[in-house]
Design a protein around this motif. Structure first.
Motif, PDB file in Angstrom:
ATOM      1  N   GLU A 346       0.874  -1.187   0.000  1.00  0.00           N
ATOM      2  CA  GLU A 346       0.000   0.000   0.000  1.00  0.00           C
ATOM      3  C   GLU A 346       0.906   1.231   0.000  1.00  0.00           C
ATOM      4  O   GLU A 346       1.673   1.439   0.940  1.00  0.00           O
ATOM      5  CB  GLU A 346      -0.905  -0.024   1.235  1.00  0.00           C
ATOM      6  CG  GLU A 346      -1.661   1.267   1.518  1.00  0.00           C
ATOM      7  CD  GLU A 346      -2.597   1.713   0.404  1.00  0.00           C
ATOM      8  OE1 GLU A 346      -3.409   0.907  -0.059  1.00  0.00           O
ATOM      9  OE2 GLU A 346      -2.520   2.889  -0.004  1.00  0.00           O
ATOM     10  N   THR A 347       0.824   2.030  -1.049  1.00  0.00           N
ATOM     11  CA  THR A 347       1.745   3.174  -1.156  1.00  0.00           C
ATOM     12  C   THR A 347       1.028   4.522  -1.106  1.00  0.00           C
ATOM     13  O   THR A 347       1.674   5.558  -1.137  1.00  0.00           O
ATOM     14  CB  THR A 347       2.558   3.125  -2.472  1.00  0.00           C
ATOM     15  OG1 THR A 347       1.732   3.596  -3.541  1.00  0.00           O
ATOM     16  CG2 THR A 347       3.075   1.739  -2.784  1.00  0.00           C
ATOM     17  N   VAL A 348      -0.297   4.517  -1.058  1.00  0.00           N
ATOM     18  CA  VAL A 348      -1.018   5.790  -1.132  1.00  0.00           C
ATOM     19  C   VAL A 348      -1.337   6.340   0.259  1.00  0.00           C
ATOM     20  O   VAL A 348      -1.110   7.517   0.538  1.00  0.00           O
ATOM     21  CB  VAL A 348      -2.308   5.646  -1.973  1.00  0.00           C
ATOM     22  CG1 VAL A 348      -3.061   6.967  -2.031  1.00  0.00           C
ATOM     23  CG2 VAL A 348      -1.970   5.160  -3.376  1.00  0.00           C
ATOM     24  N   TYR A 349      -1.853   5.499   1.131  1.00  0.00           N
ATOM     25  CA  TYR A 349      -2.187   5.918   2.501  1.00  0.00           C
ATOM     26  C   TYR A 349      -1.292   5.196   3.496  1.00  0.00           C
ATOM     27  O   TYR A 349      -0.900   4.045   3.266  1.00  0.00           O
ATOM     28  CB  TYR A 349      -3.646   5.614   2.824  1.00  0.00           C
ATOM     29  CG  TYR A 349      -4.610   6.540   2.149  1.00  0.00           C
ATOM     30  CD1 TYR A 349      -4.825   7.817   2.623  1.00  0.00           C
ATOM     31  CD2 TYR A 349      -5.311   6.133   1.024  1.00  0.00           C
ATOM     32  CE1 TYR A 349      -5.707   8.675   2.003  1.00  0.00           C
ATOM     33  CE2 TYR A 349      -6.206   6.981   0.386  1.00  0.00           C
ATOM     34  CZ  TYR A 349      -6.391   8.257   0.879  1.00  0.00           C
ATOM     35  OH  TYR A 349      -7.273   9.094   0.261  1.00  0.00           O
ATOM     36  N   GLU A 350      -1.055   5.844   4.631  1.00  0.00           N
ATOM     37  CA  GLU A 350      -0.119   5.275   5.602  1.00  0.00           C
ATOM     38  C   GLU A 350      -0.749   4.240   6.513  1.00  0.00           C
ATOM     39  O   GLU A 350      -0.066   3.548   7.236  1.00  0.00           O
ATOM     40  CB  GLU A 350       0.552   6.373   6.423  1.00  0.00           C
ATOM     41  CG  GLU A 350      -0.372   7.239   7.253  1.00  0.00           C
ATOM     42  CD  GLU A 350      -0.847   8.472   6.492  1.00  0.00           C
ATOM     43  OE1 GLU A 350      -1.233   8.323   5.309  1.00  0.00           O
ATOM     44  OE2 GLU A 350      -0.843   9.565   7.072  1.00  0.00           O
ATOM     45  N   ASN A 351      -2.059   4.147   6.505  1.00  0.00           N
ATOM     46  CA  ASN A 351      -2.668   3.202   7.443  1.00  0.00           C
ATOM     47  C   ASN A 351      -3.892   2.562   6.802  1.00  0.00           C
ATOM     48  O   ASN A 351      -5.002   2.718   7.283  1.00  0.00           O
ATOM     49  CB  ASN A 351      -3.043   3.932   8.739  1.00  0.00           C
ATOM     50  CG  ASN A 351      -3.580   2.982   9.777  1.00  0.00           C
ATOM     51  OD1 ASN A 351      -3.327   1.781   9.706  1.00  0.00           O
ATOM     52  ND2 ASN A 351      -4.331   3.507  10.732  1.00  0.00           N
ATOM     53  N   ARG A 352      -3.682   1.850   5.721  1.00  0.00           N
ATOM     54  CA  ARG A 352      -4.856   1.306   5.055  1.00  0.00           C
ATOM     55  C   ARG A 352      -4.839  -0.216   5.001  1.00  0.00           C
ATOM     56  O   ARG A 352      -5.494  -0.825   4.165  1.00  0.00           O
ATOM     57  CB  ARG A 352      -5.020   1.906   3.663  1.00  0.00           C
ATOM     58  CG  ARG A 352      -6.431   2.453   3.523  1.00  0.00           C
ATOM     59  CD  ARG A 352      -6.756   2.983   2.163  1.00  0.00           C
ATOM     60  NE  ARG A 352      -8.186   3.322   2.108  1.00  0.00           N
ATOM     61  CZ  ARG A 352      -8.810   3.734   1.039  1.00  0.00           C
ATOM     62  NH1 ARG A 352      -8.152   3.887  -0.078  1.00  0.00           N
ATOM     63  NH2 ARG A 352     -10.097   4.007   1.059  1.00  0.00           N
ATOM     64  N   LEU A 353      -4.089  -0.815   5.922  1.00  0.00           N
ATOM     65  CA  LEU A 353      -4.096  -2.277   5.974  1.00  0.00           C
ATOM     66  C   LEU A 353      -4.584  -2.777   7.337  1.00  0.00           C
ATOM     67  O   LEU A 353      -4.656  -3.975   7.565  1.00  0.00           O
ATOM     68  CB  LEU A 353      -2.698  -2.827   5.676  1.00  0.00           C
ATOM     69  CG  LEU A 353      -2.239  -2.660   4.214  1.00  0.00           C
ATOM     70  CD1 LEU A 353      -0.770  -3.012   4.060  1.00  0.00           C
ATOM     71  CD2 LEU A 353      -3.091  -3.527   3.272  1.00  0.00           C
ATOM     72  N   GLN A 387       3.279   0.475   3.554  1.00  0.00           N
ATOM     73  CA  GLN A 387       3.152  -0.748   4.342  1.00  0.00           C
ATOM     74  C   GLN A 387       2.901  -1.881   3.350  1.00  0.00           C
ATOM     75  O   GLN A 387       2.585  -1.631   2.191  1.00  0.00           O
ATOM     76  CB  GLN A 387       1.955  -0.736   5.291  1.00  0.00           C
ATOM     77  CG  GLN A 387       1.592   0.591   5.882  1.00  0.00           C
ATOM     78  CD  GLN A 387       0.199   0.978   5.442  1.00  0.00           C
ATOM     79  OE1 GLN A 387      -0.772   0.384   5.872  1.00  0.00           O
ATOM     80  NE2 GLN A 387       0.101   1.960   4.574  1.00  0.00           N
ATOM     81  N   ALA A 388       3.008  -3.115   3.838  1.00  0.00           N
ATOM     82  CA  ALA A 388       2.727  -4.253   2.962  1.00  0.00           C
ATOM     83  C   ALA A 388       1.985  -5.324   3.748  1.00  0.00           C
ATOM     84  O   ALA A 388       2.203  -5.485   4.948  1.00  0.00           O
ATOM     85  CB  ALA A 388       4.017  -4.814   2.392  1.00  0.00           C
TER      86      ALA A 388
END
Ligand code: EPU
Length: 454
Positions: A346-353, A387-388
């Motif tokens: 995930e490269t667009v938002y910092e907390n989307r996982l 994040q991944a």
């Protein structure tokens, strides 16, 4: 079965509605659903109506609570909004536009960031725009810094107070030379909505070029704006003296279409999404196919189904034409059923996982790497905030008691519950109404087994 789809909008758009579903999973979703206009265009086109000197007509407007939020914000600003005779049509008359107070805007905006996009039109119209301080992480300096920097470049003055942010344009707004630090969708829209009536020419570099932005440009061009789209993410806007109303049919909601596609993939179903188009979904369709999905493109929509066993994929979210950040949540549900290890960067938002924790509770094997993971196969290792998620499949999912955190995460919980064996309780599902029209009616039509229990 009680349906939520006739319920009113969530209170002021706030993200807690308390509605709860009991879902019995293990059945494929089969049938046909229709998608209307894109949430992420419709809400912006409604704001654009403020710029016109005559009535605008917007067609294919979905019945979602985000539209209700923007409608009430427009009404607070003196715009008359009425439903047209054709279903999903809005008539927006800005002739009575007036300033609103911080408290009124706040009360109607709820958790929505839309008030930010009122700035340009209100500055041109009234010389002043207010953004209530919504507090916490909802409106801090950082998430709207691109917007404020752009407005300052146009000559606006930004004053912060305990109530919020007051933006004025004592000397009017002039064309600007702006380079965005990142191709932000909202900041690009901010520049477009401001530049069209600024004095002189604006050059915007590193602009977002999502199809919804191109559709907003089409709306503004219908209103009389002069906007050209140059190579390499450059948009040139020649300011004009006045704009008129538009008549526009919104581009279809590719996020909703992708969501239903993933629902078919996860549950082993077969869903025809009426209104979906291939062109805006090319990137999604490639990943869908690589993950074992198949699709038939027709004139009136796209049919999605499994083409065989599900296969692992490596995906990185990105700005258009990359893989949208709003597509990864339902895809991850399907990937829990794929045979092998998938990775979603995930490269667009910092907390989307964060939403994946509930999928783990349902039996998924997902590990989130909050700092991202290095990979030589990455196309563009880009941002500090990456994040991944690593998903090992296939894992059978079982029922659980989960609470919806946000729109796309919430949709994925419902799909996970439908994929799982046994009964799940999914709480706070009202948030899904923000972006999915007639969600529960559609689920029922596809054969989902659920009850609204609270
Ligand atoms: N950002 C900043 N400063 C800013 C603006 C953005 O740092 O001033 C950062 C954000 O924090 C984020 C990145 O830039 O990390 C991208 O944000 P962007 O501005 O592109 O997103 P947005 O305009 O706030 C829209 C959609 C989102 C969608 C994104 C990306 C609407 C109403 N929202 O948000 O949709 O995920 O673009 O395509 O159009 C959704 O539909 O559920 C949704 C969240």
């Amino acid at each position: 079965m009680k349906t939520l789809d006739t319920a009113g909008p969530t209170a002021g758009g706030r993200e807690s509605t308390g509605e709860t579903l009991a879902i019995r999973g293990g059945r494929p979703l089969n049938g046909r659903v229709e998608v209307k206009g894109a949430k992420n265009l419709v809400t912006k086109a409604m704001v654009a109506a403020l710029l016109g000197e005559s009535v605008s007509v917007l067609r294919d407007v979905p019945d979602i609570s985000d539209v209700e939020v923007v409608r009430s914000l427009l009404e607070v600003h003196g715009v008359t909004v009425r439903d047209g005779d054709e279903e999903g049509t809005l008539h927006l008359d800005p002739s009575g536009a007036v300033s609103a107070h911080f408290e009124e805007i706040d009360a109607h905006a709820g958790a929505s960031r839309i008030p930010i996009l009122f700035c340009g039109p209100l500055l041109h119209l009234l010389g002043e725009a207010l953004i209530p301080d919504l507090g916490g992480c909802r409106i801090g300096d950082r998430p709207i810094n691109f917007h404020m920097d752009a407005l300052r470049a146009f000559g606006a003055v930004v004053d912060k107070s305990y109530e919020g942010i007051r933006i004025t344009a004592p000397n009017g707004l002039h064309g600007a030379d702006i380079e965005l630090p990142y191709p932000s969708v909202g900041a690009t829209e901010q520049v477009l909505l401001t530049a069209v009536r600024a004095k002189g020419t604006t050059e915007l570099r590193n602009a977002a070029i999502e199809p919804e932005i191109m559709d907003l440009i089409a709306v503004l061009q219908k209103m009389g704006a002069i906007i050209s789209y140059e190579p390499n993410r450059v948009i040139l806007i020649e300011g004009v003296e006045s704009l008129r109303g538009y008549d526009h049919r919104a581009i279809f909601d590719r996020n909703e279409a992708a969501s239903w596609a993933c629902a078919a993939l996860a549950t082993g179903g077969d869903i025809f999404v009426g209104g979906a188009k291939q062109q805006e979904m090319l990137t999604f369709l490639n990943v869908f196919r690589k993950a074992g999905g198949e699709f038939d493109v027709r004139e009136d929509g796209i049919r999605f189904y499994r083409g065989g066993p599900l296969k692992p994929v490596v995906v990185e979210t990105d700005v258009h034409p990359g893989f949208m950040t709003d597509w990864q949540q339902p895809l991850i549900v399907a990937l829990t059923q794929a045979n092998g290890r998938s990775t979603v960067h995930e490269t667009v938002y910092e907390n989307r996982l964060g939403f994946t924790a509930a999928l783990v509770q349902m039996g998924a094997d997902i590990v989130v790497h909050p700092q991202g993971i290095d990979s030589s196969t990455r196309r563009v290792p880009r941002r500090a905030l990456e994040q991944a998620a690593v998903i090992n499949g296939p894992t059978p999912l079982h029922g659980a008691d989960v609470e919806v955190p946000d729109l796309r995460g919430g949709y994925s919980y419902v799909i996970a519950a439908l994929t799982a064996e046994g009964e799940s309780t999914v709480r706070n599902v009202g948030i899904i109404r923000r972006g999915y029209e007639k969600f529960f009616t559609k689920l029922a039509a596809l054969g989902a087994d659920f009850d609204v229990i609270g």
